[in-house]
Scaffold this motif. Structure first.
Motif, PDB file in Angstrom:
ATOM      1  N   GLU A   1      31.689  86.264  48.282  1.00 41.85           N
ATOM      2  CA  GLU A   1      32.460  86.189  49.522  1.00 41.85           C
ATOM      3  C   GLU A   1      33.291  87.449  49.726  1.00 41.85           C
ATOM      4  O   GLU A   1      33.441  87.935  50.854  1.00 41.85           O
ATOM      5  N   TYR A   2      33.851  87.973  48.646  1.00 45.23           N
ATOM      6  CA  TYR A   2      34.643  89.201  48.740  1.00 45.23           C
ATOM      7  C   TYR A   2      33.787  90.354  49.248  1.00 45.23           C
ATOM      8  O   TYR A   2      34.170  91.067  50.184  1.00 45.23           O
ATOM      9  N   HIS A   3      32.616  90.540  48.643  1.00 41.01           N
ATOM     10  CA  HIS A   3      31.768  91.662  49.034  1.00 41.01           C
ATOM     11  C   HIS A   3      31.212  91.476  50.445  1.00 41.01           C
ATOM     12  O   HIS A   3      31.068  92.453  51.196  1.00 41.01           O
ATOM     13  N   GLU A   4      30.920  90.245  50.842  1.00 39.39           N
ATOM     14  CA  GLU A   4      30.457  90.005  52.202  1.00 39.39           C
ATOM     15  C   GLU A   4      31.570  90.311  53.208  1.00 39.39           C
ATOM     16  O   GLU A   4      31.312  90.837  54.295  1.00 39.39           O
ATOM     17  N   ALA A   5      32.811  89.980  52.847  1.00 37.25           N
ATOM     18  CA  ALA A   5      33.936  90.291  53.731  1.00 37.25           C
ATOM     19  C   ALA A   5      34.121  91.797  53.874  1.00 37.25           C
ATOM     20  O   ALA A   5      34.391  92.307  54.974  1.00 37.25           O
TER      21      ALA A   5
ATOM     22  N   SER B   1      19.255  83.148  48.712  1.00 38.07           N
ATOM     23  CA  SER B   1      18.935  82.620  50.031  1.00 38.07           C
ATOM     24  C   SER B   1      19.100  83.699  51.093  1.00 38.07           C
ATOM     25  O   SER B   1      19.828  84.680  50.907  1.00 38.07           O
ATOM     26  N   GLU B   2      18.427  83.506  52.210  1.00 36.20           N
ATOM     27  CA  GLU B   2      18.509  84.465  53.307  1.00 36.20           C
ATOM     28  C   GLU B   2      19.919  84.463  53.891  1.00 36.20           C
ATOM     29  O   GLU B   2      20.526  83.409  54.086  1.00 36.20           O
ATOM     30  N   VAL B   3      20.439  85.665  54.177  1.00 37.20           N
ATOM     31  CA  VAL B   3      21.800  85.812  54.688  1.00 37.20           C
ATOM     32  C   VAL B   3      21.756  86.598  55.996  1.00 37.20           C
ATOM     33  O   VAL B   3      21.004  87.571  56.123  1.00 37.20           O
ATOM     34  N   LEU B   4      22.570  86.167  56.955  1.00 33.95           N
ATOM     35  CA  LEU B   4      22.642  86.895  58.215  1.00 33.95           C
ATOM     36  C   LEU B   4      23.132  88.316  57.972  1.00 33.95           C
ATOM     37  O   LEU B   4      23.966  88.562  57.097  1.00 33.95           O
TER      38      LEU B   4
ATOM     39  N   GLU C   1      26.201  79.953  60.922  1.00 31.41           N
ATOM     40  CA  GLU C   1      25.890  79.744  59.512  1.00 31.41           C
ATOM     41  C   GLU C   1      25.454  81.069  58.901  1.00 31.41           C
ATOM     42  O   GLU C   1      24.572  81.744  59.445  1.00 31.41           O
ATOM     43  N   VAL C   2      26.087  81.462  57.789  1.00 33.24           N
ATOM     44  CA  VAL C   2      25.811  82.770  57.189  1.00 33.24           C
ATOM     45  C   VAL C   2      24.634  82.705  56.222  1.00 33.24           C
ATOM     46  O   VAL C   2      23.771  83.575  56.214  1.00 33.24           O
ATOM     47  N   LYS C   3      24.604  81.662  55.395  1.00 34.38           N
ATOM     48  CA  LYS C   3      23.538  81.524  54.406  1.00 34.38           C
ATOM     49  C   LYS C   3      22.663  80.321  54.761  1.00 34.38           C
ATOM     50  O   LYS C   3      23.168  79.215  54.972  1.00 34.38           O
ATOM     51  N   TYR C   4      21.370  80.532  54.778  1.00 31.99           N
ATOM     52  CA  TYR C   4      20.446  79.489  55.191  1.00 31.99           C
ATOM     53  C   TYR C   4      20.049  78.563  54.048  1.00 31.99           C
ATOM     54  O   TYR C   4      19.446  77.515  54.288  1.00 31.99           O
ATOM     55  N   GLY C   5      20.355  78.916  52.814  1.00 31.15           N
ATOM     56  CA  GLY C   5      19.953  78.100  51.685  1.00 31.15           C
ATOM     57  C   GLY C   5      18.520  78.380  51.269  1.00 31.15           C
ATOM     58  O   GLY C   5      17.836  79.236  51.839  1.00 31.15           O
ATOM     59  N   PHE C   6      18.064  77.656  50.248  1.00 33.47           N
ATOM     60  CA  PHE C   6      16.718  77.882  49.713  1.00 33.47           C
ATOM     61  C   PHE C   6      15.659  77.118  50.515  1.00 33.47           C
ATOM     62  O   PHE C   6      15.913  76.021  51.018  1.00 33.47           O
TER      63      PHE C   6
END
Length: 221
Positions: free
Chosen positions: A3-7, A179-182, A193-198
């Motif tokens: 979360e830190y790195h995504e921010a 998982s795929e991430v926006l 939704e940022v992460k779509y999951g597996f």
């Protein structure tokens, strides 16, 4: 960590070891913050480090909005003082970390009130063992661990699983699924939704990854 790195990718700036000392306004409209800087000073006794203010290092920051978010701490006011339950240097309840008995016989603690904020996985795992120990204590008044729980402790000491270990030899390591991430541009200015999951295939592949079972077999032998 993620979360830190995504921010940071989205343009968020983190200023660590600092705290707001004062707010400046004009006609009740927030304009700026006075921020003090601190340095982390270790506890010589191995307890929680303390933050000490760095004199002369304060600075002013222009500000339009201020959203306070002040960590978490255990609310232990419900515990009677006469019980004299021992606390850690982090102001949580102290146990031996194995059967979760506190300094007062018959009182158990686990999860965030023992170790502080953790993941739900850790908290649920500790609660499971605490419930196991408490059930036997209620039945016979004794504190005991099952063979499985004793083995868990042995494996933890032996460090059978080390996520930083580079897997070599006859059994290669399998990479963790992600998982795929926006992308940043798609997520930074909305609440999508940022992460779509597996996918089903990814979930199965992740579940089948080896946790060094042959190490455990050697210990059990």
């Amino acid at each position: 960590y993620e979360e830190y790195h995504e921010a940071v990718e989205e343009g968020v700036e983190f200023i660590f070891h600092s705290a707001v000392a004062a707010m400046k306004d004009e006609n009740d409209v927030l304009k700026a913050l006075i921020v003090d800087r601190f340095e982390l000073v270790p506890d010589p006794n191995g307890g929680r480090p303390t933050l000490e203010k760095v004199e002369g290092a304060s600075f002013e920051m222009e500000c339009d909005y201020l959203i306070p978010a002040v960590s978490q701490s255990a609310d232990l006011k419900l515990l009677p003082e006469e019980w004299e339950i021992e606390r850690t240097s982090w102001a949580t309840i102290k146990t031996n970390g194995k059967d979760y008995m506190t300094s007062r016989k018959g009182i158990f603690a686990a999860g965030d009130c023992e170790y502080g904020p953790m993941t739900i996985v850790n908290a649920v795992g500790q609660a499971k063992r605490a419930a196991s120990v408490m059930s036997r204590y209620v039945m016979n008044g004794e504190i005991t661990l099952t063979n499985d729980e004793i083995m868990e402790d042995h494996l933890r000491k032996l460090k059978v699983y080390d996520k930083k270990e580079k897997i070599q030899g006859w059994l290669p390591g399998l990479p963790r699924q992600h998982s795929e991430v926006l992308t940043v541009d798609e997520r930074k200015d909305n609440n999508r939704e940022v992460k779509y999951g597996f996918t089903q295939e990814e979930a199965l592949a992740e579940a089948e990854r080896c946790m060094r079972c042959y190490y455990i077999a050697m210990v059990a032998h």
